[in-house]
Design a protein around this motif. Structure first.
Motif, mmCIF file in Angstrom:
data_model
loop_
_atom_site.group_PDB
_atom_site.id
_atom_site.type_symbol
_atom_site.label_atom_id
_atom_site.label_comp_id
_atom_site.label_asym_id
_atom_site.label_seq_id
_atom_site.Cartn_x
_atom_site.Cartn_y
_atom_site.Cartn_z
ATOM 1 N N ASN A 30 9.310 -34.824 -6.260
ATOM 2 C CA ASN A 30 9.410 -35.398 -4.243
ATOM 3 C C ASN A 30 8.935 -34.430 -3.562
ATOM 4 O O ASN A 30 8.770 -33.300 -3.235
ATOM 5 C CB ASN A 30 11.224 -35.707 -4.378
ATOM 6 N N SER A 31 7.959 -34.845 -3.128
ATOM 7 C CA SER A 31 6.808 -34.513 -1.510
ATOM 8 C C SER A 31 7.332 -34.644 -1.219
ATOM 9 O O SER A 31 6.916 -35.310 0.188
ATOM 10 C CB SER A 31 5.294 -35.155 -2.698
ATOM 11 N N LEU A 32 8.523 -33.855 -0.508
ATOM 12 C CA LEU A 32 8.808 -34.233 1.196
ATOM 13 C C LEU A 32 7.949 -33.333 2.514
ATOM 14 O O LEU A 32 8.094 -32.992 2.662
ATOM 15 C CB LEU A 32 9.923 -32.937 0.890
ATOM 16 N N GLU A 33 7.294 -32.343 1.703
ATOM 17 C CA GLU A 33 6.650 -31.621 2.897
ATOM 18 C C GLU A 33 4.865 -32.452 2.851
ATOM 19 O O GLU A 33 4.429 -31.928 3.955
ATOM 20 C CB GLU A 33 5.904 -30.226 2.069
ATOM 21 N N GLU A 34 4.251 -32.908 1.218
ATOM 22 C CA GLU A 34 3.092 -33.219 1.564
ATOM 23 C C GLU A 34 2.903 -35.273 1.480
ATOM 24 O O GLU A 34 2.208 -35.291 1.978
ATOM 25 C CB GLU A 34 1.993 -32.657 0.723
ATOM 26 N N ALA A 35 4.128 -35.410 1.155
ATOM 27 C CA ALA A 35 4.170 -36.964 0.941
ATOM 28 C C ALA A 35 3.012 -36.756 0.016
ATOM 29 O O ALA A 35 3.297 -36.613 -1.268
ATOM 30 C CB ALA A 35 4.574 -37.517 1.738
ATOM 31 N N THR A 36 2.398 -38.429 -0.088
ATOM 32 C CA THR A 36 1.283 -38.773 -0.322
ATOM 33 C C THR A 36 0.073 -38.245 0.375
ATOM 34 O O THR A 36 -1.225 -39.313 0.685
ATOM 35 C CB THR A 36 1.454 -39.995 -0.956
ATOM 36 N N SER A 37 -0.107 -37.666 0.997
ATOM 37 C CA SER A 37 -1.269 -37.357 2.049
ATOM 38 C C SER A 37 -2.851 -37.382 0.774
ATOM 39 O O SER A 37 -2.475 -36.578 -0.483
ATOM 40 C CB SER A 37 -1.291 -35.555 2.536
ATOM 41 N N TYR A 38 -3.089 -37.428 1.578
ATOM 42 C CA TYR A 38 -5.374 -36.815 1.197
ATOM 43 C C TYR A 38 -4.565 -35.313 -0.021
ATOM 44 O O TYR A 38 -4.919 -35.501 -1.055
ATOM 45 C CB TYR A 38 -5.925 -36.981 1.250
ATOM 46 N N VAL B 63 11.348 -32.204 -9.136
ATOM 47 C CA VAL B 63 10.729 -31.101 -8.545
ATOM 48 C C VAL B 63 11.289 -31.577 -6.760
ATOM 49 O O VAL B 63 11.016 -32.562 -6.717
ATOM 50 C CB VAL B 63 9.567 -31.501 -8.632
ATOM 51 N N ILE B 64 11.464 -30.390 -5.721
ATOM 52 C CA ILE B 64 11.564 -30.485 -4.566
ATOM 53 C C ILE B 64 10.668 -30.234 -3.963
ATOM 54 O O ILE B 64 11.105 -28.548 -3.962
ATOM 55 C CB ILE B 64 13.464 -30.604 -4.615
ATOM 56 N N ASP B 65 9.849 -30.386 -3.049
ATOM 57 C CA ASP B 65 8.319 -29.007 -2.720
ATOM 58 C C ASP B 65 9.229 -30.236 -1.013
ATOM 59 O O ASP B 65 8.536 -31.283 -0.840
ATOM 60 C CB ASP B 65 7.567 -30.307 -3.645
ATOM 61 N N ARG C 157 16.112 -29.838 3.845
ATOM 62 C CA ARG C 157 17.330 -29.722 5.216
ATOM 63 C C ARG C 157 18.702 -29.565 4.750
ATOM 64 O O ARG C 157 19.575 -30.342 4.647
ATOM 65 C CB ARG C 157 16.730 -30.930 5.900
ATOM 66 N N LEU C 158 18.925 -28.440 3.301
ATOM 67 C CA LEU C 158 19.747 -28.206 3.219
ATOM 68 C C LEU C 158 20.641 -26.668 3.056
ATOM 69 O O LEU C 158 19.330 -26.472 3.772
ATOM 70 C CB LEU C 158 19.768 -28.455 1.159
ATOM 71 N N ASN C 159 22.058 -26.899 3.611
ATOM 72 C CA ASN C 159 22.295 -25.474 3.752
ATOM 73 C C ASN C 159 23.061 -25.280 2.127
ATOM 74 O O ASN C 159 22.201 -25.625 1.187
ATOM 75 C CB ASN C 159 23.237 -25.266 4.676
ATOM 76 N N TYR C 160 22.965 -23.744 2.600
ATOM 77 C CA TYR C 160 23.415 -23.415 0.650
ATOM 78 C C TYR C 160 24.975 -24.295 0.274
ATOM 79 O O TYR C 160 24.249 -24.488 -1.335
ATOM 80 C CB TYR C 160 23.560 -21.714 0.941
ATOM 81 N N GLY D 1 13.586 -18.268 5.740
ATOM 82 C CA GLY D 1 14.685 -18.594 5.656
ATOM 83 C C GLY D 1 15.983 -18.504 5.159
ATOM 84 O O GLY D 1 15.726 -18.090 3.507
ATOM 85 N N ARG D 2 17.320 -18.145 5.390
ATOM 86 C CA ARG D 2 18.001 -17.627 4.392
ATOM 87 C C ARG D 2 18.170 -18.817 3.247
ATOM 88 O O ARG D 2 19.210 -18.633 1.644
ATOM 89 C CB ARG D 2 19.079 -18.195 5.360
ATOM 90 N N THR D 3 18.217 -20.275 3.459
ATOM 91 C CA THR D 3 19.264 -20.908 2.046
ATOM 92 C C THR D 3 17.750 -20.798 1.080
ATOM 93 O O THR D 3 18.500 -20.307 -0.052
ATOM 94 C CB THR D 3 19.037 -22.722 3.013
ATOM 95 N N ALA D 4 17.196 -20.402 1.498
ATOM 96 C CA ALA D 4 15.767 -19.567 0.786
ATOM 97 C C ALA D 4 16.117 -19.185 -0.165
ATOM 98 O O ALA D 4 16.026 -18.813 -1.995
ATOM 99 C CB ALA D 4 14.242 -20.911 0.842
ATOM 100 N N GLU D 5 16.549 -17.556 0.743
ATOM 101 C CA GLU D 5 16.535 -16.797 -0.108
ATOM 102 C C GLU D 5 18.594 -17.137 -0.953
ATOM 103 O O GLU D 5 17.845 -16.203 -2.585
ATOM 104 C CB GLU D 5 17.030 -15.960 0.969
ATOM 105 N N GLN D 6 18.602 -17.539 -0.865
ATOM 106 C CA GLN D 6 20.125 -17.832 -1.101
ATOM 107 C C GLN D 6 20.103 -18.507 -2.974
ATOM 108 O O GLN D 6 20.300 -18.668 -3.790
ATOM 109 C CB GLN D 6 20.912 -18.106 -1.131
ATOM 110 N N VAL D 7 19.101 -19.927 -2.258
ATOM 111 C CA VAL D 7 18.679 -20.540 -3.381
ATOM 112 C C VAL D 7 18.504 -19.361 -4.880
ATOM 113 O O VAL D 7 17.845 -19.520 -5.942
ATOM 114 C CB VAL D 7 17.506 -21.401 -3.175
ATOM 115 N N MET D 8 16.506 -18.981 -4.169
ATOM 116 C CA MET D 8 16.014 -17.934 -5.268
ATOM 117 C C MET D 8 16.972 -16.617 -5.718
ATOM 118 O O MET D 8 16.722 -16.735 -7.162
ATOM 119 C CB MET D 8 14.639 -17.079 -4.027
ATOM 120 N N PHE D 9 18.262 -16.274 -5.347
ATOM 121 C CA PHE D 9 18.542 -15.323 -6.052
ATOM 122 C C PHE D 9 19.514 -16.189 -7.211
ATOM 123 O O PHE D 9 19.964 -16.119 -7.683
ATOM 124 C CB PHE D 9 19.867 -14.878 -5.029
#
Length: 208
Positions: free
Chosen positions: A67-75, A118-120, A126-129, A157-165
């Motif tokens: 799931n290409s959330l950040e770059e979608a189907t860009s060049y 994969v979620i990129d 746009r998820l909180n923990y 971001g706080r959510t990213a830190e929590q997901v990492m842990f």
């Protein structure tokens, strides 16, 4: 209430593990085929290329949904897919152009949906923990791989830190190398993404 296990029961419990070989085995051992993995690194570190190399490798074990959330189907995404020759795996890797999590849930709820997702990236999901927890716990037999932007050596971001842990396998990407920081570490704990770039980056640091 969950049933408690004895030491013997735990010892005899069977797990589904990836049968990694070569450089992948040396870096990450044989991780479980479900759970959460987390990949983070700064811009230009080789994070996207590594993620796609990993996706291509995993596609031999099961089909992958990216799931290409950040770059979608860009060049730039097209170029990244080309760098790793993703066309070699055919339909084993399917690219989603920025599908919102709500729609992704509908897709994953279907029978025989893909088991590796994969979620990129986590910043664009746009998820909180709590919502992240609900999402991954909904699919205990799937493997979720989240990528993340970084600031310095920390996820943004706080959510990213929590997901990492929370992640079973944490992979830090720097200087065209990927380093295992999680619960699964092979004999070396590192994977070289691009030989020439890694030699240039780490050689420069050694000479400073």
């Amino acid at each position: 209430m969950a049933r408690a296990l004895s030491a013997n029961e735990l010892s005899n419990k069977k797990y589904q593990l990836f049968d990694f070989k070569g450089d992948w085995m040396e870096a990450f051992g044989n991780p479980e085929m479900s759970g959460v993995w987390f990949i983070w690194g700064n811009s230009g570190s080789g994070k996207t290329t590594f993620t796609l190399q990993l996706v291509k490798y995993l596609s031999q074990f099961d089909k992958v949904l990216y799931n290409s959330l950040e770059e979608a189907t860009s060049y730039t995404m097209k170029l990244a897919f080309g760098r790793v020759n993703m066309g070699e795996v055919g339909t084993h890797v399917q690219l989603l152009p920025a599908e919102p999590i709500k729609e992704l849930i509908t897709r994953l709820d279907k029978r025989q949906s893909r088991r590796i997702v994969v979620i990129d990236s986590i910043q664009y999901a746009r998820l909180n923990y709590p919502k992240y927890q609900d999402f991954v716990e909904r699919y205990p037999n799937k493997l979720f791989i989240f990528t993340s932007q970084a600031k310095g050596m920390n996820p943004v971001g706080r959510t990213a830190e929590q997901v990492m842990f929370d992640a079973d396998l944490k992979i830090w990407v720097e200087g065209h190398k990927a380093f295992s920081k999680g619960r699964y570490i092979g004999t070396s704990g590192e994977y070289t993404i691009w030989d020439e770039g890694a030699e240039k980056y780490w050689g420069k640091l050694e000479n400073q």
